[in-house]
Design an enzyme around this catalytic site. Structure first.
Site, PDB file in Angstrom:
ATOM      1  N   HIS A 187      -3.688  -2.064  18.756  1.00  0.00           N
ATOM      2  CA  HIS A 187      -4.686  -3.114  17.987  1.00  0.00           C
ATOM      3  C   HIS A 187      -5.908  -3.086  18.557  1.00  0.00           C
ATOM      4  O   HIS A 187      -6.894  -4.048  17.788  1.00  0.00           O
ATOM      5  CB  HIS A 187      -3.996  -4.449  18.066  1.00  0.00           C
ATOM      6  CG  HIS A 187      -2.514  -4.561  17.188  1.00  0.00           C
ATOM      7  ND1 HIS A 187      -1.236  -4.136  17.944  1.00  0.00           N
ATOM      8  CD2 HIS A 187      -2.297  -4.580  15.947  1.00  0.00           C
ATOM      9  CE1 HIS A 187      -0.655  -4.064  16.978  1.00  0.00           C
ATOM     10  NE2 HIS A 187      -1.065  -4.335  15.823  1.00  0.00           N
TER      11      HIS A 187
ATOM     12  N   HIS B  15       4.156   1.313   2.254  1.00  0.00           N
ATOM     13  CA  HIS B  15       5.450   0.730   1.684  1.00  0.00           C
ATOM     14  C   HIS B  15       6.049   1.247   0.402  1.00  0.00           C
ATOM     15  O   HIS B  15       7.019   1.287   0.340  1.00  0.00           O
ATOM     16  CB  HIS B  15       4.885  -0.795   1.301  1.00  0.00           C
ATOM     17  CG  HIS B  15       4.105  -1.597   2.355  1.00  0.00           C
ATOM     18  ND1 HIS B  15       2.869  -2.074   2.028  1.00  0.00           N
ATOM     19  CD2 HIS B  15       4.046  -1.726   3.655  1.00  0.00           C
ATOM     20  CE1 HIS B  15       2.445  -2.621   3.200  1.00  0.00           C
ATOM     21  NE2 HIS B  15       3.070  -2.542   4.195  1.00  0.00           N
TER      22      HIS B  15
ATOM     23  N   CYS C  16       1.139  -6.996  18.353  1.00  0.00           N
ATOM     24  CA  CYS C  16       2.508  -6.464  18.523  1.00  0.00           C
ATOM     25  C   CYS C  16       3.296  -7.440  18.430  1.00  0.00           C
ATOM     26  O   CYS C  16       4.698  -7.271  18.574  1.00  0.00           O
ATOM     27  CB  CYS C  16       2.540  -5.786  19.799  1.00  0.00           C
ATOM     28  SG  CYS C  16       1.510  -4.239  20.060  1.00  0.00           S
TER      29      CYS C  16
ATOM     30  N   LYS D 245      -7.069  -1.437   6.747  1.00  0.00           N
ATOM     31  CA  LYS D 245      -7.652  -2.429   5.832  1.00  0.00           C
ATOM     32  C   LYS D 245      -9.180  -2.243   5.996  1.00  0.00           C
ATOM     33  O   LYS D 245      -9.891  -2.338   4.980  1.00  0.00           O
ATOM     34  CB  LYS D 245      -7.339  -3.783   6.328  1.00  0.00           C
ATOM     35  CG  LYS D 245      -6.414  -4.581   5.612  1.00  0.00           C
ATOM     36  CD  LYS D 245      -6.039  -6.016   6.030  1.00  0.00           C
ATOM     37  CE  LYS D 245      -4.587  -6.271   5.429  1.00  0.00           C
ATOM     38  NZ  LYS D 245      -4.248  -7.653   6.031  1.00  0.00           N
TER      39      LYS D 245
ATOM     40  N   CYS E 291       0.134  -9.411  23.077  1.00  0.00           N
ATOM     41  CA  CYS E 291      -0.782  -9.025  22.170  1.00  0.00           C
ATOM     42  C   CYS E 291      -0.170  -9.692  20.830  1.00  0.00           C
ATOM     43  O   CYS E 291       0.981  -9.309  20.529  1.00  0.00           O
ATOM     44  CB  CYS E 291      -0.476  -7.805  22.075  1.00  0.00           C
ATOM     45  SG  CYS E 291      -1.354  -7.024  20.402  1.00  0.00           S
TER      46      CYS E 291
ATOM     47  N   CYS F 181      -5.170  -3.443  23.832  1.00  0.00           N
ATOM     48  CA  CYS F 181      -4.008  -3.141  23.357  1.00  0.00           C
ATOM     49  C   CYS F 181      -4.395  -1.741  22.641  1.00  0.00           C
ATOM     50  O   CYS F 181      -5.037  -1.893  21.810  1.00  0.00           O
ATOM     51  CB  CYS F 181      -3.220  -4.089  22.274  1.00  0.00           C
ATOM     52  SG  CYS F 181      -1.989  -3.337  21.282  1.00  0.00           S
TER      53      CYS F 181
ATOM     54  N   HIS G  14       0.890  -1.286   0.019  1.00  0.00           N
ATOM     55  CA  HIS G  14      -0.042   0.109   0.023  1.00  0.00           C
ATOM     56  C   HIS G  14       0.834   1.366   0.122  1.00  0.00           C
ATOM     57  O   HIS G  14       2.096   1.151  -0.257  1.00  0.00           O
ATOM     58  CB  HIS G  14      -0.868  -0.039   1.430  1.00  0.00           C
ATOM     59  CG  HIS G  14      -0.255  -0.074   2.385  1.00  0.00           C
ATOM     60  ND1 HIS G  14       0.514   0.804   3.007  1.00  0.00           N
ATOM     61  CD2 HIS G  14      -0.430  -1.061   3.470  1.00  0.00           C
ATOM     62  CE1 HIS G  14       0.792   0.681   4.192  1.00  0.00           C
ATOM     63  NE2 HIS G  14       0.400  -0.472   4.626  1.00  0.00           N
TER      64      HIS G  14
ATOM     65  N   LYS H  64      -6.535   7.467   8.994  1.00  0.00           N
ATOM     66  CA  LYS H  64      -5.544   6.586   9.216  1.00  0.00           C
ATOM     67  C   LYS H  64      -5.783   5.634   8.128  1.00  0.00           C
ATOM     68  O   LYS H  64      -6.842   5.116   7.950  1.00  0.00           O
ATOM     69  CB  LYS H  64      -5.676   5.981  10.621  1.00  0.00           C
ATOM     70  CG  LYS H  64      -4.365   5.620  11.219  1.00  0.00           C
ATOM     71  CD  LYS H  64      -4.700   4.999  12.646  1.00  0.00           C
ATOM     72  CE  LYS H  64      -3.511   4.212  12.895  1.00  0.00           C
ATOM     73  NZ  LYS H  64      -3.354   3.562  14.342  1.00  0.00           N
TER      74      LYS H  64
HETATM   75  N1  MSP Z   1       7.953  -6.467   9.152  1.00  0.00           N
HETATM   76  C1  MSP Z   1       7.943  -5.120  10.144  1.00  0.00           C
HETATM   77  C2  MSP Z   1       9.284  -4.520   9.609  1.00  0.00           C
HETATM   78  C3  MSP Z   1      10.681  -5.217   9.972  1.00  0.00           C
HETATM   79  S1  MSP Z   1      11.997  -4.496   9.275  1.00  0.00           S
HETATM   80  C4  MSP Z   1      13.254  -5.185  10.076  1.00  0.00           C
HETATM   81  C5  MSP Z   1       6.966  -4.094   9.600  1.00  0.00           C
HETATM   82  N2  MSP Z   1       6.302  -4.529   8.548  1.00  0.00           N
HETATM   83  S2  MSP Z   1       4.893  -3.518   8.124  1.00  0.00           S
HETATM   84  O1  MSP Z   1       4.706  -4.411   6.911  1.00  0.00           O
HETATM   85  O2  MSP Z   1       4.072  -3.495   8.986  1.00  0.00           O
HETATM   86  O3  MSP Z   1       5.177  -2.087   7.725  1.00  0.00           O
HETATM   87  C6  MSP Z   1       6.424  -1.810   7.478  1.00  0.00           C
HETATM   88  C7  MSP Z   1       6.522  -0.336   7.382  1.00  0.00           C
HETATM   89  O4  MSP Z   1       5.567   0.445   6.643  1.00  0.00           O
HETATM   90  C8  MSP Z   1       7.158   0.686   8.303  1.00  0.00           C
HETATM   91  O5  MSP Z   1       8.100   1.508   8.076  1.00  0.00           O
HETATM   92  C9  MSP Z   1       5.494   1.499   8.486  1.00  0.00           C
HETATM   93  O6  MSP Z   1       6.067   2.787   9.022  1.00  0.00           O
HETATM   94  C10 MSP Z   1       5.275   1.594   7.138  1.00  0.00           C
HETATM   95  N3  MSP Z   1       3.921   1.859   7.029  1.00  0.00           N
HETATM   96  C11 MSP Z   1       2.687   1.398   7.250  1.00  0.00           C
HETATM   97  N4  MSP Z   1       1.470   2.141   7.093  1.00  0.00           N
HETATM   98  C12 MSP Z   1       2.052   3.509   6.841  1.00  0.00           C
HETATM   99  C13 MSP Z   1       1.416   4.721   6.432  1.00  0.00           C
HETATM  100  N5  MSP Z   1       0.245   4.838   6.528  1.00  0.00           N
HETATM  101  N6  MSP Z   1       2.354   5.639   6.038  1.00  0.00           N
HETATM  102  C14 MSP Z   1       3.735   5.395   5.858  1.00  0.00           C
HETATM  103  N7  MSP Z   1       4.160   4.319   6.413  1.00  0.00           N
HETATM  104  C15 MSP Z   1       3.472   3.359   6.904  1.00  0.00           C
HETATM  105  O7  MSP Z   1       6.331  -3.352  10.400  1.00  0.00           O
END
Ligand code: MSP
Length: 517
Positions: free
Chosen positions: A148, A23, A131, A302, A128, A145, A20, A299
């Protein structure tokens, strides 16, 4: 030489959903940073990948009626293809189920164990699954939590603990001695806050009994347990570049730039430097932390279905326009809002009007008044000198802003120079000058100056919008490819090839129609 090695990482994403906006943002910025350093002639390694262990994945697989391996195979293929399709040029897509990663994690764990930093303890608490950890009181509100909004499960377990708290003093000192290790500064302050005694951050439970979770990397010193997912995931930054065996590991590691979102500051800002310190490795050079994208002021989640898919944005606006928007709109470190209105406004103002206009005017007039060949310049006057200075300062600023991880400001600086280019053309009015016997002699110089400005803008914007810039480079008839250019020379005034054949072409970024325009 270690100065020429550069290393860019993104978080490895959880494989329980499609990519999304969050990422996509980090991967675009990482790709832009990589391309900029390649333009400087550095040897860059860009690592991204997938985080595949842990209870979250296990639970999702269960819900979707497949095995964790099937689930992560499916999503990691989707992430990898998404980046590849959009020309995000990573050097490796690491999966935490890759054999070399598993070996590296076990080696890491053994080293921490040998250092005497692991202890076996009985533990009782509120766990949790969201987390992937036991919660402290302050992590909960009304028994749920905070992150979550679900009730944690009471659990009691014997587990291995990483004696992290013994090194809080060391980390605090490290942050004092390396004030820009975590940047922007607000996140460094946040980490300092986490280390304060009253913040209650203790040791870290790094094991899960196999009787409860059989999906993870086995502890090398106790086969009844698998490793805690965060401990496993962080090691990807080492295994991704061949630790411990790769000969260039140390030189590359010394130039590591991690990019992360603010929600994963604690594992990266506290656990990770201490984990590294425990086995005698230095922390990465910088931990670069970005804010959150909200969508239509809400925010991203999903359940709201407002995740903003990169494929949909590509189809609607073209991926590079979307990528430009993301990079330009968010001030690194702060939250930003995504809406299609702001996206369209930004594409229209920066790409269609400013850059697009400058490119089409320059190329159209070169076709019309110079037989589509870049003319020889005559001596420049004050307006030419001013434009030259505008581009020299843009190139300087771009360099500084990339070093400070402020890519939005680098883009802004180039747009300012392009704006000066448009004003220059309006001042010189080659369309009128060509018909005025007193001014006709200026036209060659004016068009040369505009083509040269456009060439430099193309070089400076290429890390962010590479395909469009390749197109501009070939419309300017410049020899070789843009990828062969090297900074700082390529941004120096005077480099455009005189006599090169130019091509007009269609608008690079067509203006997007809106209801009120
Ligand atoms: N798997 C862990 C990271 C491990 S790194 C050794 C994780 N994964 S995640 O898929 O949940 O999210 C990863 C990244 O996506 C995080 O850097 C998080 O900040 C970013 N984002 C998720 N939602 C976001 C927004 N709405 N806006 C910007 N970045 C966000 O955490």
């Amino acid at each position: 030489m270690s100065d020429d090695l550069f290393y860019v990482t993104t978080p490895i994403y959880y494989m329980n959903g499609a990519p999304h906006i969050g990422h996509t943002y980090t991967n675009c910025i990482a790709d832009t940073l990589t391309r900029y350093h390649r333009l400087r002639g550095e040897d860059v390694f860009f690592l991204t990948g997938s985080d595949e262990h842990g209870e979250k994945i296990f639970e999702t697989a269960d819900r979707e009626g497949c095995t964790p391996q099937q689930l992560t195979d499916r999503y990691s293929a989707l992430f990898r293809e998404t980046w590849a399709q959009h020309d995000i040029q990573f050097d490796r897509f690491i999966r935490t189920t890759d054999e070399d990663h598993v070996r590296a994690v076990q080696h890491f764990l053994q080293r921490v164990h040998d250092a005497g930093a692991i202890e076996f303890r009985e533990y009782e608490g509120n766990y949790c699954v969201g987390c992937e950890r036991f919660l402290a009181e302050r992590d909960m509100e009304d028994g749920l939590c905070r992150d979550h909004e679900r009730a944690p499960e009471p659990r009691s377990e014997a587990n291995y603990f990483f004696k992290m708290s013994e090194s809080f003093g060391w980390l605090e000192q490290y942050l004092q001695d390396h004030p820009d290790f975590i940047r922007p500064e607000r996140y460094r302050n946040e980490v300092l806050g986490m280390l304060r005694e009253d913040a209650g951050l203790g040791d870290l439970c790094i094991s899960r009994p196999k009787s409860r979770l059989d999906w993870g990397i086995e502890l090398p010193f106790d086969s009844n347990y698998v490793c805690y997912v965060w401990f496993d995931a962080l090691v990807n930054y080492l295994s991704g570049i061949g630790w411990p065996d790769a000969p260039d590991f140390s030189a590359r590691w010394a130039n590591a730039e991690h990019l992360i979102g603010k929600d994963i500051l604690k594992p990266h800002g506290v656990f990770w430097p201490i984990m590294l310190h425990t086995i005698g490795l230095e922390p990465p050079r910088h931990l670069n932390v970005h804010g959150y994208w909200n969508v239509d002021e809400r925010k991203v989640s999903k359940s709201l279905g407002n995740m903003v898919s990169p494929a949909a944005m590509d189809e609607k606006y073209g991926f590079e326009a979307f990528r430009y928007f993301l990079s330009r709109e968010m001030s690194w470190g702060l939250d930003a809002n995504f809406s299609e209105e702001t996206l369209i406004a930004r594409i229209n103002s920066d790409l269609a009007n400013n850059l697009g206009n400058f490119a089409s005017r320059t190329l159209n007039m070169t076709a019309r008044f110079a037989d589509a060949q870049i003319p020889n310049p005559g001596p420049g006057e004050a307006p030419e000198e001013e434009l030259r200075e505008a581009f020299a300062s843009a190139a300087r600023e771009v360099d500084e802003h990339f070093d400070a991880m402020e890519i939005h400001r680098a883009l802004e600086a180039v747009q300012r120079a392009i704006d000066a280019g448009n004003r220059y053309l309006e001042h010189r009015e080659p369309w009128k000058a060509a018909k005025d016997p007193d001014r006709a002699h200026q036209v060659g110089t004016t068009l040369y100056t505009a083509c040269e400005a456009l060439r430099i803008a193309t070089v400076l914007l290429s890390p962010c919008i590479p395909a469009k810039c390749d197109e501009l480079w070939s419309r300017l008839g410049q020899p070789g490819s843009l990828a062969e250019q090297r900074l700082p020379e390529a941004a120096r005034w005077g480099g455009v090839l005189v006599g090169a054949s130019t091509t007009k072409g269609k608008p690079l970024f067509p203006r997007i129609a809106t209801e009120d325009a």
